[in-house]
Scaffold this motif. Sequence first.
Motif, PDB file in Angstrom:
ATOM      1  N   ALA A 201       0.644  -1.005   0.069  1.00 12.96           N
ATOM      2  CA  ALA A 201       0.047  -0.126  -0.140  1.00 12.96           C
ATOM      3  C   ALA A 201       0.942   1.041  -0.235  1.00 12.96           C
ATOM      4  O   ALA A 201       1.502   1.354   1.127  1.00 12.96           O
ATOM      5  CB  ALA A 201      -0.971  -0.013   1.256  1.00 12.96           C
ATOM      6  N   SER A 202       1.018   1.760  -0.960  1.00 11.41           N
ATOM      7  CA  SER A 202       2.294   2.912  -1.334  1.00 11.41           C
ATOM      8  C   SER A 202       1.623   4.320  -1.776  1.00 11.41           C
ATOM      9  O   SER A 202       0.722   4.369  -2.734  1.00 11.41           O
ATOM     10  CB  SER A 202       3.027   2.231  -2.434  1.00 11.41           C
ATOM     11  N   ALA A 203       2.361   5.243  -1.253  1.00 15.81           N
ATOM     12  CA  ALA A 203       2.153   6.383  -2.046  1.00 15.81           C
ATOM     13  C   ALA A 203       2.683   6.911  -3.232  1.00 15.81           C
ATOM     14  O   ALA A 203       2.127   7.675  -3.938  1.00 15.81           O
ATOM     15  CB  ALA A 203       2.633   7.583  -0.990  1.00 15.81           C
ATOM     16  N   PHE A 204       3.390   5.914  -3.723  1.00 15.44           N
ATOM     17  CA  PHE A 204       4.111   5.827  -5.057  1.00 15.44           C
ATOM     18  C   PHE A 204       3.298   5.660  -6.256  1.00 15.44           C
ATOM     19  O   PHE A 204       3.750   5.475  -7.566  1.00 15.44           O
ATOM     20  CB  PHE A 204       5.430   5.282  -4.893  1.00 15.44           C
ATOM     21  N   TYR A 205       2.071   5.320  -5.944  1.00 11.32           N
ATOM     22  CA  TYR A 205       1.160   5.087  -7.146  1.00 11.32           C
ATOM     23  C   TYR A 205       0.461   6.101  -7.651  1.00 11.32           C
ATOM     24  O   TYR A 205      -0.414   6.159  -8.718  1.00 11.32           O
ATOM     25  CB  TYR A 205       0.095   3.880  -6.740  1.00 11.32           C
ATOM     26  N   GLY A 206       0.565   7.140  -7.161  1.00 10.73           N
ATOM     27  CA  GLY A 206      -0.362   8.371  -7.493  1.00 10.73           C
ATOM     28  C   GLY A 206      -0.426   8.732  -8.831  1.00 10.73           C
ATOM     29  O   GLY A 206      -1.331   9.005  -9.256  1.00 10.73           O
ATOM     30  N   PRO A 207       0.763   8.993  -9.744  1.00  7.94           N
ATOM     31  CA  PRO A 207       0.593   9.284 -10.964  1.00  7.94           C
ATOM     32  C   PRO A 207      -0.172   8.315 -11.746  1.00  7.94           C
ATOM     33  O   PRO A 207      -0.945   8.534 -12.773  1.00  7.94           O
ATOM     34  CB  PRO A 207       2.182   9.573 -11.394  1.00  7.94           C
ATOM     35  N   PHE A 208       0.228   6.931 -11.530  1.00  7.90           N
ATOM     36  CA  PHE A 208      -0.669   6.050 -12.221  1.00  7.90           C
ATOM     37  C   PHE A 208      -2.152   6.134 -12.166  1.00  7.90           C
ATOM     38  O   PHE A 208      -2.793   5.801 -12.962  1.00  7.90           O
ATOM     39  CB  PHE A 208      -0.244   4.531 -11.691  1.00  7.90           C
ATOM     40  N   ARG A 209      -2.627   6.543 -11.049  1.00  2.20           N
ATOM     41  CA  ARG A 209      -3.908   6.798 -10.569  1.00  2.20           C
ATOM     42  C   ARG A 209      -4.516   7.947 -11.449  1.00  2.20           C
ATOM     43  O   ARG A 209      -5.733   7.960 -11.714  1.00  2.20           O
ATOM     44  CB  ARG A 209      -4.185   6.826  -9.076  1.00  2.20           C
ATOM     45  N   ASP A 210      -3.611   9.019 -11.422  1.00  2.00           N
ATOM     46  CA  ASP A 210      -4.075   9.895 -12.535  1.00  2.00           C
ATOM     47  C   ASP A 210      -4.208   9.279 -13.957  1.00  2.00           C
ATOM     48  O   ASP A 210      -5.400   9.604 -14.634  1.00  2.00           O
ATOM     49  CB  ASP A 210      -2.898  10.854 -12.879  1.00  2.00           C
TER      50      ASP A 210
END
Length: 331
Positions: A201-210
Amino acid sequence: MDEILGGRRMRRNRRADWSRRLVRETVLTTNDLIWPIFVVEGAGIRQPVPSMPGVERLSVDEAVKDAVKAESLGIPAIALFPYTDPALRDPTGSEALNPDNLVCQTCRAIKQEGLNVGLMTDVALDPYTSHGHDGLMDGETILNDETVDQLCRQALNQVEAGADIIGPSDMMDGRVAAIRQAMDANNFRDVQIMSYAAKYASAFYGPFRDAVGTNATLIGDKRTYQMDAANTDEAIREAELDIAEGADMIMVKPGMPYLDILWRLKDTFRMPTYAYQVSGEFAMIEAAGANGWIDRDRAMVESLMAFKRAGADGILTYFAPQVASLLARAL
Ligand code: PBG
């Protein structure tokens, strides 16, 4: 100094380029790359993703062009991720089962080209659900077993359209066994499963979710199914189960913040093991590079080399086409 060193000088091997090449332990090649590609409805569309400079959402026809490009660059495999029209998202992610959904259309179009490129598809419901979760929900609970049934049908839908590798990224319990069983029962015995064995469960997925539009839809977080960043033994147990359940390849995700996990899994299981250099890692290198704070190309190659050194057999990376071109030029 000679007395202290007793003739042992580590710098000798580093003094010339030829010597550094001669003692180099790890190599990065184009064969190590898997290129994630985002697809969107329409024709002739290349839609930039602002938080991922240089990455675009592609309509099916353009995705075919990039698959051809992957082959010409020597990239062994691509991985498809859809941006689903918000009007098609519902609580059960039913569009995932539509035989004519965006991913299936893209698979069929790419397969028609007869390329020497592996086609990987993502098994998870988040691009299709109105709540942005990877599974079915009952109130605030993500249902495990009901979700697994749905994932099996999603995976079948994808292999019927031509997918070669199924990548379950959902982190439900038992999904690898269930998908393997569904494949065998339907005469898809040769489909490979690359399990997202240790997905945090990572904060590094942000741009993918965009890119796939799930920042807009996601309610809450994914901590009840994705792993806690603090855990490492748990990753071993996750991988052990996925391997026992029939995974052909395992993956660690995110990548660079989890090199210790990568190393442990490779060291323990000796399986084909992959790292996913996720969108946030890509965005950080791109952003710092654009600001002139780091040398983007060198940071790109260094980050990928680090995965290899830590034991990865390959890397899913948005840098795939750039690094493949760079490596081709270097030859
Ligand atoms: C979702 C999925 C995610 C990624 C791949 N599949 C994000 C998430 O779990 O929310 C992330 C990839 C990336 O950040 O590059 N099933």
